[in-house]
Design a protein around this motif. Structure first.
Motif, short mmCIF file in Angstrom:
data_model
loop_
_atom_site.label_atom_id
_atom_site.label_comp_id
_atom_site.label_asym_id
_atom_site.label_seq_id
_atom_site.Cartn_x
_atom_site.Cartn_y
_atom_site.Cartn_z
N GLU A 1 0.83 -1.21 0.00
CA GLU A 1 0.00 0.00 0.00
C GLU A 1 0.86 1.25 0.00
O GLU A 1 0.58 2.21 -0.71
CB GLU A 1 -0.90 0.03 1.24
N MET A 2 1.91 1.23 0.83
CA MET A 2 2.74 2.42 0.92
C MET A 2 3.57 2.65 -0.34
O MET A 2 3.98 3.76 -0.63
CB MET A 2 3.66 2.35 2.15
N ILE A 3 3.84 1.57 -1.09
CA ILE A 3 4.55 1.75 -2.36
C ILE A 3 3.58 2.32 -3.40
O ILE A 3 3.99 2.80 -4.44
CB ILE A 3 5.19 0.41 -2.79
N GLY A 4 2.30 2.29 -3.08
CA GLY A 4 1.32 2.84 -4.00
C GLY A 4 0.71 1.78 -4.89
O GLY A 4 0.28 2.07 -6.00
N ARG B 1 1.66 5.95 10.04
CA ARG B 1 0.56 5.33 9.29
C ARG B 1 -0.55 6.32 9.01
O ARG B 1 -1.23 6.24 7.99
CB ARG B 1 0.01 4.14 10.05
N GLY C 1 0.68 8.30 6.15
CA GLY C 1 0.60 7.51 4.92
C GLY C 1 -0.82 7.18 4.52
O GLY C 1 -1.04 6.56 3.49
N GLN D 1 -2.87 5.08 5.95
CA GLN D 1 -3.32 3.70 6.22
C GLN D 1 -4.28 3.65 7.38
O GLN D 1 -5.00 2.68 7.55
CB GLN D 1 -2.11 2.81 6.49
N ARG E 1 -9.33 7.14 -2.87
CA ARG E 1 -8.38 6.04 -2.96
C ARG E 1 -7.32 6.23 -4.05
O ARG E 1 -6.14 6.02 -3.82
CB ARG E 1 -9.21 4.78 -3.22
N PHE F 1 -3.24 6.72 -3.54
CA PHE F 1 -2.19 5.81 -4.04
C PHE F 1 -1.19 6.57 -4.90
O PHE F 1 0.00 6.26 -4.89
CB PHE F 1 -2.82 4.66 -4.83
N ARG G 1 1.07 8.34 -2.54
CA ARG G 1 1.97 7.41 -1.87
C ARG G 1 3.16 7.02 -2.73
O ARG G 1 4.21 6.64 -2.22
CB ARG G 1 1.23 6.13 -1.48
N SER G 2 3.01 7.10 -4.05
CA SER G 2 4.15 6.76 -4.90
C SER G 2 5.25 7.80 -4.74
O SER G 2 6.37 7.58 -5.17
CB SER G 2 3.71 6.63 -6.36
N MET H 1 6.02 8.82 -1.70
CA MET H 1 6.50 8.60 -0.33
C MET H 1 7.26 7.28 -0.28
O MET H 1 6.93 6.33 -0.98
CB MET H 1 5.32 8.42 0.64
N MET I 1 8.58 4.42 2.60
CA MET I 1 8.48 4.12 4.02
C MET I 1 9.30 2.89 4.36
O MET I 1 9.23 1.87 3.69
CB MET I 1 7.02 3.89 4.42
N PHE J 1 9.60 0.15 6.95
CA PHE J 1 8.83 -0.44 8.05
C PHE J 1 9.76 -0.99 9.12
O PHE J 1 10.88 -1.40 8.83
CB PHE J 1 7.94 -1.56 7.53
N PHE K 1 11.10 -3.45 -7.29
CA PHE K 1 9.63 -3.47 -7.33
C PHE K 1 8.99 -2.10 -7.56
O PHE K 1 8.21 -1.92 -8.51
CB PHE K 1 9.09 -4.12 -6.05
N PRO K 2 9.31 -1.08 -6.71
CA PRO K 2 8.68 0.23 -6.93
C PRO K 2 9.04 0.83 -8.28
O PRO K 2 8.20 1.50 -8.90
CB PRO K 2 9.23 1.10 -5.79
N VAL L 1 6.88 -0.80 -10.95
CA VAL L 1 5.48 -0.44 -10.88
C VAL L 1 5.25 1.00 -11.34
O VAL L 1 4.31 1.30 -12.05
CB VAL L 1 4.94 -0.63 -9.45
N HIS L 2 6.14 1.89 -10.91
CA HIS L 2 5.84 3.31 -11.10
C HIS L 2 6.65 3.99 -12.20
O HIS L 2 6.46 5.17 -12.45
CB HIS L 2 6.07 4.06 -9.80
N MET M 1 9.92 8.07 5.19
CA MET M 1 9.62 7.87 6.61
C MET M 1 10.39 6.66 7.09
O MET M 1 10.24 5.56 6.55
CB MET M 1 8.11 7.66 6.79
#
Lengths: 261, 271
Positions: free
Chosen positions: A133-136, B52, B55, B57, B77, B81, B84-85, B87, B89, B91, B108-109, B112-113, B167
Motif C-alpha cells: 500500500e505504501m509503495i502505492g 501510518r 501515509g 493507512q 483512494r 495511491f 503514496r508513490s 512517499m 516508508m 517499516f 519493485f517500486p 510499478v511506477h 519515513m
C-alpha cells in the motif's frame, strides 16, 4: 434467559451479515477494473501454477481411487441383478454429476484454499500488504485478484481431470480386473451420458464451487487476525466454511439442475 | 506548492483513538520541507501510528493531516495511491516481499511506477543496494537475511524511487555499530543530496540527535517537547530531561498504566 439467548442469536446474526457484507465489498473492490493485461497476466500464470498445477497430484490420485472404489462397489451390487454391463453408466454419471465436482472442490479447499489463506494472512502479519500500500500498489488488485481468478479458472479443469481419471480407474477395475465386457462398458456410458445434462452441469457446479472456495479463502486470509494463532484459526475457518458451502451449494444446484423444479 | 520554506506536512488538531485508548489528543506538528525531523518518545506512544496516519493507512478520528497541500483523510483512494508513490516508508520489520529476491524487492517500486528500461532499472537497483552495503546480497531471498540486513534492503527499497518524503521507522534498530554509522550518515547524505523530506521515528537518542534538524518528543498522546537537538537535549523540562537522558525515575512512566503494586499483590487471584 430467553431474551438473552435471543440477543445472542441476534448479535451473531448481525455479525455474520456484517462479515458477509464486508467480504462482498472486498471481492467487488478486488475485481472491478482488472488492470492492464501486460502486468497482471504473469501474476495470474504464477498463481495458476501454485493453485492449480500443484494440486494436480492429489486430485488425480484421489480421482483414480474413487473411480476404482466406485467400480468395485458398483460391480458387486449390479452383478446381483446380472446387469454388470451398466457399470460404465453408473460410474460415469456418478462422477460427472456429483463426485467429480464435489470431491475435487473439497480437496481443492483443503489443498489450495488453506494455502491461500495462510499465505495472505502471513503477508498481512509481516506488513507486506501494508508495504505494498505504501509503495502505492493496491494489494486487492495485486495480491487478491490474481489468486481469485486462478482459483475460479483451475477448479473446473481440476474437476474434469478428476472425473476423467476416475472413469479410467473404473475401467481398470471393471474391465481389466473384474471382466466386464469392454464394449458394453463404454457403449452404455456413451448412450447414457448427455453433454448438456451431465458434463456441462458438472462443469457449472465446479465453477460455482471454485468461486465460493477461493472467495472464502482469500477473504479469510485478508481478514485474519495478524498473529500466529489468528492465521491458524483463519486457515481452519477456510476449510470448514468452504466445505460446508460446497455441500450446501451442491444440494441447491442439484435441486435446480436435476430436481425438475 | 513550490515555496521551499513551507512545511511539507502539517498536522492540525489530530485526535486518534485505538479502541478506548487515546493515542493522540489534539496534536499539532509541522514537518519542514527538505529537513530531517525526528519523532521520539517512549515505546507504545504511537510513533508508528503517526507514520501510518501520514501515509493514509489509518484514518484519524478528527483533525487534518496535510501532505504537500492535500488533506490525507479526505483523499479518494486513487489520489491517495498516487500520492503514496511519492512517499517511501521503511517499516519496522522491513516488510520485504518474501517471494522475490533482494534485487527484485528493490526493483519493485521502479517496475510499478516507472517506465525505465531493464538495464537502467538494474543500474539504479545496484546503486541503491551499494549505498546500503548489500550489492553482493542481491540474489539472496529475504529469508536468508539477518534482521539488520533486511532493514537495510528495505531502506534501499524505500529510496528506490527517490521519493519526496521518506519515513524511517526505527532505522537503527538491530544494526551493528559499523552498519549503524553508515545508516546514520546515509540518511543525512540522502536528505542533503536529494533534497527530500525525512521523518525518523526512533528512540535511539544519540544517533537521532546527531542527524536530525528538529525533534518532536511525544508521550501520553501529546507533544511534550520540540526544538533543535541541542535545545531538546539540554531542556530542563522534567519529562523531556528524563527521556533524553534515559533516567529511570521521573514523570515519564516506565510502567504500563496499572493500579498500585501493593494493592495488586494483596488482591489475590482475580475471581
Amino acid at each position: 434467559m430467553i431474551i438473552q439467548a435471543l440477543r445472542r442469536v441476534g448479535s451473531k446474526g448481525v455479525s455474520f451479515l456484517d462479515t458477509f457484507g464486508a467480504s462482498g465489498m472486498f471481492l467487488f473492490q478486488s475485481l472491478i477494473a482488472m488492470p492492464n493485461l501486460r502486468n497482471s497476466f504473469p501474476l495470474l500464470v504464477k498463481q495458476i501454477y501454485s493453485v492449480g498445477v500443484l494440486s494436480l497430484i492429489i486430485i488425480m490420485v484421489s480421482g483414480l481411487f474413487i473411480g476404482m472404489v466406485l467400480a468395485l462397489q458398483g460391480y458387486n451390487i449390479l452383478a446381483r441383478y446380472g446387469s454388470e454391463q451398466a457399470l460404465g453408466q453408473l460410474v460415469s454419471l456418478t462422477l460427472l454429476r456429483e463426485l467429480g465436482p464435489v470431491v475435487a472442490a473439497l480437496l481443492f479447499a483443503g489443498r489450495a484454499g488453506s494455502a491461500l489463506t495462510a499465505e495472505i494472512g502471513l503477508m498481512k502479519s509481516t506488513e507486506q500488504l501494508a508495504s505494498l500500500e505504501m509503495i502505492g500498489v493496491d494489494p486487492l488488485r495485486r495480491v487478491i485478484a490474481p489468486r481469485f481468478w486462478a482459483g475460479v479458472i483451475c477448479m473446473p479443469i481440476l474437476a474434469i481431470l478428476f472425473s476423467t481419471v476416475g472413469i479410467w480407474g473404473a475401467s481398470l477395475v471393471g474391465v481389466d480386473w473384474l471382466g466386464v465386457y469392454s464394449g458394453s462398458f463404454w457403449a452404455n456410458m456413451q448412450d447414457s451420458v448427455q453433454f448438456t445434462d451431465d458434463v456441462l452441469n458438472g462443469i457449472i457446479k465446479s465453477v460455482a464451487f471454485g468461486f465460493v472456495v477461493t472467495w472464502i479463502a482469500v477473504f479469510q486470509g485478508y481478514d485474519a487476525v495478524p498473529t500466529s494463532e489468528g492465521i491458524g484459526r483463519a486457515t481452519t475457518r477456510t476449510v470448514v466454511y468452504a466445505s460446508l458451502a460446497i455441500l450446501g451449494l451442491d444440494f441447491i444446484l442439484t435441486a435446480v439442475m436435476f430436481g425438475d423444479l | 506548492m513550490s515555496d521551499s520554506n513551507s512545511n511539507f506536512i502539517e498536522v492540525r488538531d489530530l485526535t486518534f483513538y485505538r479502541g478506548e485508548r487515546v493515542i493522540y489528543q489534539n496534536v499539532n506538528l509541522d514537518i519542514p520541507r527538505g529537513k530531517i525531523t525526528a519523532i521520539m518518545g517512549p515505546s507504545g506512544t504511537g510513533k508508528t501510528t503517526l507514520l501510518r496516519l501520514i501515509g493514509g493507512q489509518l484514518k484519524p478520528d478528527s483533525g487534518t493531516i496535510t501532505v504537500d497541500g492535500e488533506n490525507i483523510p479526505d483523499l479518494p483512494r486513487k489520489e491517495l495511491f498516487e500520492l503514496r508513490s511519492r512517499m517511501g516508508m521503511l517499516f519496522q520489520s522491513g516488510a520485504l516481499f518474501t517471494d522475490i529476491s533482494v534485487f527484485d524487492n528493490v526493483a519493485f517500486p521502479l517496475r510499478v511506477h516507472s517506465n525505465l528500461p531493464k538495464d537502467m532499472i538494474r543500474d539504479v537497483v545496484l546503486m541503491k543496494l551499494h549505498a546500503v552495503g548489500l550489492r553482493g546480497a542481491r540474489d539472496l531471498m529475504p529469508s536468508e537475511l539477518s534482521g539488520g540486513m533486511a532493514r537495510r534492503v528495505a531502506l534501499a527499497r524505500a529510496i528506490a524511487l527517490d521519493p519526496d518524503l521518506v519515513m524511517y521507522d526505527e532505522p537503527f534498530a538491530g544494526q551493528d555499530p559499523v552498519a549503524m554509522g553508515v545508516v546514520v550518515q546515509l540518511i543525512r547524505l540522502l536528505n542533503d543530496a536529494l533534497g527530500h523530506t525525512s521523518i525518523i521515528v526512533s528512540h535511539d537518542v544519540e544517533e537521532t540527535a546527531s542527524i536530525a534538524d528538529y525533534i518532536y518528543v511525544v508521550a501520553d498522546g501529546e507533544v511534550i517537547g520540540q526544538g533543535a537537538p541541542d535545545e531538546v537535549l539540554n531542556s530542563e523540562q522534567p519529562r523531556l530531561r528524563q527521556f533524553m537522558k534515559g533516567l529511570p525515575d521521573g514523570p515519564v512512566p516506565f510502567h504500563f498504566p496499572a493500579r498500585d503494586l501493593t494493592d495488586d499483590l494483596l488482591a489475590g487471584v482475580d475471581k
